[in-house]
Each structure stands twice: as structure tokens, then as C-alpha cells.
Design an enzyme around this catalytic site. Structure first.
Site, mmCIF file in Angstrom:
data_model
loop_
_atom_site.group_PDB
_atom_site.id
_atom_site.type_symbol
_atom_site.label_atom_id
_atom_site.label_comp_id
_atom_site.label_asym_id
_atom_site.label_seq_id
_atom_site.Cartn_x
_atom_site.Cartn_y
_atom_site.Cartn_z
ATOM 1 N N GLY A 45 1.353 -1.258 0.271
ATOM 2 C CA GLY A 45 0.039 -0.359 -0.060
ATOM 3 C C GLY A 45 0.713 1.205 0.117
ATOM 4 N N PRO A 61 4.769 -4.891 -0.620
ATOM 5 C CA PRO A 61 5.076 -3.325 -1.279
ATOM 6 C C PRO A 61 5.678 -4.170 -2.699
ATOM 7 C CG PRO A 61 7.161 -4.263 -0.196
ATOM 8 C CD PRO A 61 5.981 -5.099 0.822
ATOM 9 N N ARG A 75 3.987 -1.131 -5.470
ATOM 10 C CA ARG A 75 4.332 -0.115 -5.916
ATOM 11 C C ARG A 75 5.525 0.577 -5.825
ATOM 12 N NH1 ARG A 75 -0.351 2.404 -7.675
ATOM 13 N NH2 ARG A 75 -1.016 1.559 -6.613
ATOM 14 N N ARG A 86 -4.380 2.401 -16.862
ATOM 15 C CA ARG A 86 -4.730 2.886 -15.733
ATOM 16 C C ARG A 86 -5.297 4.168 -15.784
ATOM 17 N NH1 ARG A 86 -1.111 4.159 -12.100
ATOM 18 N NH2 ARG A 86 -2.915 3.716 -10.306
ATOM 19 N N TYR A 125 -8.352 4.490 -13.844
ATOM 20 C CA TYR A 125 -8.855 5.172 -13.023
ATOM 21 C C TYR A 125 -8.619 6.776 -12.635
ATOM 22 C CZ TYR A 125 -6.665 0.467 -11.520
ATOM 23 O OH TYR A 125 -7.230 -0.802 -11.301
ATOM 24 N N CYS A 156 -8.699 1.863 -31.229
ATOM 25 C CA CYS A 156 -9.702 1.826 -31.207
ATOM 26 C C CYS A 156 -11.045 2.367 -30.347
ATOM 27 C CB CYS A 156 -10.553 0.941 -32.337
ATOM 28 S SG CYS A 156 -11.541 1.928 -33.514
ATOM 29 N N GLU A 157 -10.647 3.366 -29.533
ATOM 30 C CA GLU A 157 -10.933 3.473 -28.056
ATOM 31 C C GLU A 157 -11.274 4.899 -27.998
ATOM 32 O OE1 GLU A 157 -12.869 0.378 -26.399
ATOM 33 O OE2 GLU A 157 -12.923 1.924 -24.760
ATOM 34 N N TYR A 177 2.558 -2.299 -12.382
ATOM 35 C CA TYR A 177 0.463 -1.626 -12.319
ATOM 36 C C TYR A 177 0.555 -1.369 -14.317
ATOM 37 C CZ TYR A 177 -0.484 -2.729 -7.543
ATOM 38 O OH TYR A 177 0.143 -3.926 -6.309
HETATM 39 N N1 LLP Z 1 -1.114 -6.772 -1.120
HETATM 40 C C1 LLP Z 1 -2.818 -7.660 -1.287
HETATM 41 C C2 LLP Z 1 -2.575 -8.686 -0.696
HETATM 42 C C3 LLP Z 1 -2.572 -7.268 -2.626
HETATM 43 O O1 LLP Z 1 -4.038 -7.224 -2.666
HETATM 44 C C4 LLP Z 1 -1.905 -5.508 -3.290
HETATM 45 C C5 LLP Z 1 -2.927 -4.616 -4.386
HETATM 46 C C6 LLP Z 1 -0.662 -5.395 -2.789
HETATM 47 C C7 LLP Z 1 0.041 -6.372 -1.492
HETATM 48 C C8 LLP Z 1 0.193 -4.538 -3.606
HETATM 49 O O2 LLP Z 1 -0.079 -3.009 -2.504
HETATM 50 P P1 LLP Z 1 0.986 -2.017 -3.154
HETATM 51 O O3 LLP Z 1 2.058 -2.018 -2.061
HETATM 52 O O4 LLP Z 1 1.117 -2.861 -4.392
HETATM 53 O O5 LLP Z 1 0.073 -0.523 -3.048
HETATM 54 N N2 LLP Z 1 -4.316 -1.728 -10.409
HETATM 55 C C9 LLP Z 1 -4.267 -1.199 -9.255
HETATM 56 C C10 LLP Z 1 -3.677 -1.909 -7.651
HETATM 57 C C11 LLP Z 1 -4.710 -2.355 -6.986
HETATM 58 C C12 LLP Z 1 -3.674 -3.312 -6.524
HETATM 59 C C13 LLP Z 1 -4.281 -4.385 -6.062
HETATM 60 N N3 LLP Z 1 -3.820 -5.628 -4.368
HETATM 61 C C14 LLP Z 1 -3.290 0.644 -10.075
HETATM 62 O O6 LLP Z 1 -2.962 0.075 -10.608
HETATM 63 O O7 LLP Z 1 -2.893 1.460 -8.971
#
Ligand code: LLP
Length: 431
Positions: free
Chosen positions: A248, A291, A293, A330, A334, A361-362, A390
């Protein structure tokens, strides 16, 4: 803004880790995902160092490989002493093929199939993070049939939703992931798991959201989860030995983003964990995080070639690139913000209010709206920053567009890690 490792050279070209983007494009063509290997590795080192110095011995960070899954990233994670989190048989297969140690893989997902679970069990995966009662029963059945003792975690909803800057502390029952604490289903799952002889419950897991800039929701999640660990002890006499608070931590996409440094996020989390355990007589669990992202996000830059320029008088200027939603969905999905720069020049007249369009084409196939670029010319290289997480992992073949190549750059050198798809790749499964 420029992300770490990026700078303009005296020839006005963008350089990534000492590599001139014009040279990279000459060799690999566009669109091209460029990953900064030093940055990925140093982010991993910061996580592993802090965690090994501040938490119990069995603690380690797991890279959330949904952010970027390919053989090379698992090899790097292995070398850096990370664990990994996978969410599908495909990610798991890739990790194993890369030689990633099975016992450091945590398997997530709200609907793992029996085939995926069997595949994981056969390969001795470290933890299965169980999401629901159906999975708990299925997993026990498969473990019993194969005469295995399987270590599991339970995915818990701690009642903290941190998807925005203002986070919500309760009422997050309505999520497809995990067991809620507040209505008793989490405790019920614990008790059922304890009756299953072939499952060994070691871990509680939660994930409160992504792209978070504030440390408070993480600390609150630790308290809620430790409180639940204490409740479990009171009701069953058993201490949970591992706490996993998911991923997160945010990344910097534009100047408006202010992510915490890795240590500034982990230090208050460590303090909260130590204090809460001490005050409530809870034996400290091993600590895990996931982690994604914050490890690979800022390490990625996508290079495109600037194609058509369409100036619609009194409306806006569309500048089209040779990629788009197929390699970066993205913005379409989003409205995600990105920094886009002209990587071919950094002086000249700035053009404002530009929309960067993809080639699908969108109408919604846009990379960014309302941006400014330095003197954009047909044939220039455009760079979109912070695309390491992502982007490739969410890429598609919409419009039968081939997925771009990915390269790693490091200390003035570059190497291919994912080949560009060919037209033949596109039809290889067609019959
Ligand atoms: N652990 C679990 C169980 C998760 O569901 C996620 C992300 C993470 C770890 C990693 O989270 P991070 O550190 O990357 O924030 N597609 C979206 C992001 C979806 C994240 C889903 N789960 C985007 O492009 O922003």
C-alpha cells in the site's frame, strides 16, 4: 518532476541510469518499458534492512508481484532476499520457473481454483492466505488427500479502508476479500481452521489499500490486527505467530504526490507493533509486508514515439503515441495521473493543454489530459514516468496490439528482459 535515475544530457536527450533514450529506442524500438534495476534493488534493500533490524528474526518483506511479474523480477527478488506474494497460478508458475524459493512465496486470491491450490501444495508454497470458508474446506480436503500439513494465513478485513487520503475506520464488510472481524466471521474461520488437522494456522493478513501517503492507517491496522490476535488467544488459547499487513505505500507519479520514505512508513509501524505487544502482553509475531508499487513504480519509464498531432482549434490538441491503453490502462481505468515529458528535447517553446492519446480504437484510450510538453514534434520520444507498477502487469492485446519489450538499465548498461511480442505470438494459440 523527474524520477530517480533520470536526467537530461547536454544533447538535450533524456538519460535513464546513464543510457540515452535515443540509443535505447534505436536498439529496442517503442513502446518500450525501461526499468531502473539499481532503484528496484535499493528499494528492496531498504525494506529488508529495516525489517531485519527492527522485527523478529523470521520477518521479511514480500514483493507483491501483481505489480510486475516476469522471470527477471523474481530473480532479482530472490537475490535481494525478499519473499514474494502471488495471486494466480500464472504468477506462481513464473516465480517457480525463475527459481524463486517456494517457502518464501505467499499465495493470495479470493477464488483460487482447486487446480491452483493443488499446484501450490505440490510445490511446497510457503503460505496459502485463505480468503473464505469455501477455500478453507477445499484446501483441507486437498491437503488431507495428499497427506500434507499446510501452513496457512487468513485474510482479515480490519475495518480500515485507506483508499483515499481520508480513510474510513469501520464498515468495510462489503469487500470481496477476506473475513470481517466486526461480524464474527473472522473468529469463526479461525475456529474452523483449528479443527482441520492438515492445516496449520500461522498467519493473519490484511491489506488496507494502495497508493497510501499516510502512516496512520497502517498503524491502526497493526493495532486492530494485534487486538484480534489477542482475542484469538483469549478464545482458543493459541497465539498467531505471523502478522502480515499487506502492501500500500504510495509512489510519486506527479509533483502533487508526497509518498513517505520507506523508513518513515516502517518506523511508526514498528513502534506501534512493539508498544502494543508490550502493553497487552502479546508475544511479538513475525512481521511481513507486501509492497508492490513502492518497489517498482518509480523505477519504470515508458518510451513512446510521437505520431500524429491533431490540433482542434479552440478545443484541444491531441498528440498520439504508438502505444496506449494496451500497455498502460491506468488513465482509462482510474484517471490515474502521470508525468509525461518530451525525452527528445528539454528547451524550446512549451505547448500546453495537450491530450496524449493512444492508438486503440477507443475514445477513452488516453494516457493523460491537460499536460504541457516542450516543443513536441512528430518523431520525438515521449517518456511517461512511474510506469513500473501495474502497467506491464495489466497490459493487454486489445486491437491485437503486441505487448512492448521491457529492458533493465543499470550503470550505463541495458539488457532485454522481456521480448517484444511478435505478430506470430498473437496467433500462437489460435486454431
Ligand atoms: N498485497 C495484497 C494482498 C494486495 O492486494 C496488493 C495490491 C498488494 C499487496 C500490493 O499493494 P501496493 O504496495 O502495490 O500498493 N491495479 C491498481 C492497484 C491494485 C492493487 C491491488 N492489490 C493500480 O494500478 O493502481
Amino acid at each position: 518532476m523527474l524520477t530517480p535515475g533520470l536526467e537530461f544530457g547536454t544533447n538535450e536527450h533524456l538519460f535513464i541510469e546513464g543510457c540515452d533514450v535515443a540509443e535505447l529506442v534505436k536498439e529496442y524500438s517503442t513502446p518500450l518499458y525501461v526499468m531502473n534495476e539499481n532503484l528496484i534493488r535499493s528499494n528492496c534493500k531498504r525494506y529488508t534492512k529495516f525489517i531485519s533490524e527492527n522485527f523478529k528474526d523470521g520477518s521479511f518483506p514480500c514483493f507483491a508481484s501483481k505489480a510486475l511479474s516476469c522471470l527477471e523480477i523474481y530473480r532479482i527478488m530472490k537475490e535481494e532476499g525478499m519473499g514474494v506474494d502471488v495471486v494466480s497460478g500464472g504468477e506462481l508458475y513464473t516465480a517457480l520457473k525463475a527459481g524463486f524459493p517456494a517457502d518464501r512465496i505467499f499465495f493470495h486470491g479470493n477464488n483460487k481454483t482447486s487446480d491452483e491450490l493443488e499446484f501450490a501444495l505440490k510445490n511446497g508454497i510457503g503460505r496459502i492466505i485463505v480468503d473464505n470458508l469455501t477455500e478453507l474446506h477445499t484446501l483441507n480436503k486437498i491437503a488431507t488427500e495428499n497427506n500434507l500439513k499446510v501452513k496457512i494465513g487468513l485474510r482479515i478485513k480490519p475495518g480500515i479502508d485507506a483508499h483515499t487520503h481520508d480513510y474510513i475506520r469501520t464498515g468495510q464488510i462489503d469487500s470481496k476479500f477476506g473475513f470481517a472481524i466486526e461480524n464474527g466471521e473472522a473468529m469463526e474461520a479461525v475456529k474452523i481452521a483449528l479443527t482441520y488437522n492438515n492445516l496449520v494456522l500461522t498467519q493473519l493478513h490484511c491489506h488496507i489499500g494502495s497508493q497510501i501517503f499516510d502512516k496512520t492507517p497502517f498503524c491502526d491496522a497493526v493495532k486492530v490486527m494485534l487486538g484480534f490476535i489477542s482475542d484469538i488467544h483469549n478464545e482458543t488459547g493459541m497465539w498467531i505467530s505471523e502478522l502480515n499487513i499487506g502492501g500500500g505505500l504510495g509512489a510519486k507519479y506527479t509533483d502533487a504526490d508526497t509518498p513517505l520514505e520507506i523508513e518513515d512508513y516502517l518506523a511508526p509501524v514498528a513502534d506501534t507493533l512493539h508498544n502494543f505487544c508490550k502493553e497487552n502482553n502479546i508475544p511479538e509475531p513475525d512481521f511481513h509486508i507486501e509492497p508492490g508499487r513502492s518497489i517498482v513504480g518509480e523505477a519504470g519509464t515508458t518510451l513512446y514515439t510521437l505520431g500524429a498531432i491533431k490540433d482542434i482549434k479552440d478545443v484541444r490538441t491531441y498528440i498520439s503515441v504508438d502505444g496506449g491503453m494496451a500497455d498502460n490502462i491506468r488513465y482509462a481505468l482510474y484517471n490515474a495521473e502521470y508525468t509525461v515529458i518530451n525525452a527528445s528535447r528539454n528547451t524550446g517553446k512549451v505547448m500546453d493543454n495537450i491530450t496524449i492519446a493512444g492508438k486503440c480504437c477507443e475514445s477513452g484510450d488516453l494516457i493523460q489530459e491537460g499536460i504541457s510538453l516542450v516543443n513536441p514534434q512528430v518523431g520525438d520520444i515521449l517518456a511517461v514516468l512511474t510506469t513500473g507498477a501495474y502497467n506491464y502487469s495489466m497490459a493487454s492485446n486489445y486491437n491485437r496490439i503486441t505487448k512492448p519489450a521491457m529492458i533493465m538499465v543499470k550503470d550505463n548498461t541495458h539488457r532485454l528482459v522481456i521480448k517484444r511480442e511478435s505478430y506470430d505470438d498473437l496467433i500462437k494459440n489460435d486454431i
